[in-house]
Write a protein that holds these residues in place. Structure first.
Motif, PDB file in Angstrom:
ATOM      1  N   GLU A 208       0.693  -1.162  -0.003  1.00 51.73           N
ATOM      2  CA  GLU A 208       0.081  -0.044   0.135  1.00 51.73           C
ATOM      3  C   GLU A 208       0.869   1.343   0.055  1.00 51.73           C
ATOM      4  OE1 GLU A 208      -4.237  -1.336   2.237  1.00 51.73           O
ATOM      5  OE2 GLU A 208      -2.543   0.127   3.472  1.00 51.73           O
ATOM      6  N   TYR A 210       0.405   5.225   0.952  1.00 53.34           N
ATOM      7  CA  TYR A 210      -0.521   6.208   1.363  1.00 53.34           C
ATOM      8  C   TYR A 210       0.358   7.435   1.723  1.00 53.34           C
ATOM      9  CZ  TYR A 210       1.390   4.628   6.091  1.00 53.34           C
ATOM     10  OH  TYR A 210       2.342   4.425   7.005  1.00 53.34           O
ATOM     11  N   LYS A 215      -3.040  10.316   5.322  1.00 51.29           N
ATOM     12  CA  LYS A 215      -3.011   8.808   5.447  1.00 51.29           C
ATOM     13  C   LYS A 215      -4.157   8.169   4.549  1.00 51.29           C
ATOM     14  CE  LYS A 215      -0.760   9.683   9.297  1.00 51.29           C
ATOM     15  NZ  LYS A 215       0.781   9.242   9.232  1.00 51.29           N
ATOM     16  N   ASN A 216      -4.382   8.916   3.374  1.00 50.83           N
ATOM     17  CA  ASN A 216      -5.314   8.369   2.490  1.00 50.83           C
ATOM     18  C   ASN A 216      -4.355   7.480   1.510  1.00 50.83           C
ATOM     19  OD1 ASN A 216      -7.533   9.869   2.912  1.00 50.83           O
ATOM     20  ND2 ASN A 216      -6.909  11.648   1.809  1.00 50.83           N
ATOM     21  N   ILE A 217      -4.801   6.510   1.169  1.00 54.08           N
ATOM     22  CA  ILE A 217      -4.471   5.386   0.404  1.00 54.08           C
ATOM     23  C   ILE A 217      -4.267   5.938  -1.124  1.00 54.08           C
ATOM     24  CG2 ILE A 217      -4.458   3.023  -0.453  1.00 54.08           C
ATOM     25  CD1 ILE A 217      -5.690   2.223   2.002  1.00 54.08           C
TER      26      ILE A 217
END
Length: 230
Positions: A208, A210, A215-217
């Motif tokens: 992932e 981010y 903190k958004n992916i």
């Protein structure tokens, strides 16, 4: 534990809509009208697929692994093939050094990536971070999709290498990426990779990306590695 007795092929076909049977069950003899086959269902899901709104592949896959003993990471832990946490970070550092001191693609494109050491000291998990640079963007000014895919490749590979020297040589067998959000020059991006399954010849990783501030992916991907034996 429950037992399912199947006396003929018609009954097998009829019951197949009510139970999920792993393909790797092998029949030692041909089934005839006088032969009974007892299959262990042992906590295996018996939900009719026709009534399920979605097929939870991961659930059924995990159940099959537990029944058949294919939890490779747990197996390796028992046999002490996986190195301890103290050494895993050192394996990651050594592998990363080889990446960035080479004359190839990695040394040119990933020179501003850093290992987040406090998050990368467990076998099978690696976290890296970087600040988006102009040369890493596309013509729209956003973080380039090809660069993101390469990050998923390289950091996923490091999560496999964290298990030790035995798992340090591997090549890509499959990779897929989902792009969810953009990133621009100056954004701090974290890349977190986990090796979800480790076998004798294949490793499966999930990665992932981010945004460190929101903190958004940004993107997520899955990467399969073929492990070279040496």
């Amino acid at each position: 534990m429950s037992l399912l007795n199947i006396t003929n092929s018609k009954q097998l076909l009829k019951s197949s809509s009510k139970i999920v049977i792993p393909k790797c069950f092998q029949l030692r003899n041909f089934i005839n009208s006088k032969t009974q086959l007892a299959l262990h269902s042992q906590n295996f899901s018996s939900t009719p697929l026709s009534k399920a709104s979605t097929f939870d592949y991961s659930k059924h896959s995990n159940e099959a692994n537990n029944i058949l003993g294919y939890d490779k990471v747990a197996h390796l832990n028992k046999t002490n093939d996986i190195q301890n946490s103290k050494n895993s970070l050192e394996f990651v550092k050594e592998s990363w050094k080889q990446y960035i001191t080479s004359d190839g693609f990695d040394a040119i494109n990933f020179k501003n990536l850093e290992i987040v050491e406090e998050e990368s000291n467990h076998p099978g998990r690696v976290v890296m971070k970087f600040i988006v640079q102009k040369e890493q963007t596309n013509h729209h000014g956003g973080l380039h999709g090809g660069f993101i895919s390469s990050l998923i490749d390289v950091v996923g590979s490091l999560s496999v290498s964290s298990y030790g020297e035995k798992y340090s040589k591997h090549v890509s067998a499959d990779i897929n990426v989902s792009f969810l959000r953009g990133a621009k020059v100056g954004d701090e991006i974290f890349v977190e990779a986990k090796c979800e399954k480790l076998g004798r010849s294949l490793a499966f990783t999930v990665v992932e990306l981010y945004n460190g501030k929101t903190k958004n992916i940004i993107a997520e991907g899955r990467h399969t590695k073929f492990i070279k034996q040496f």
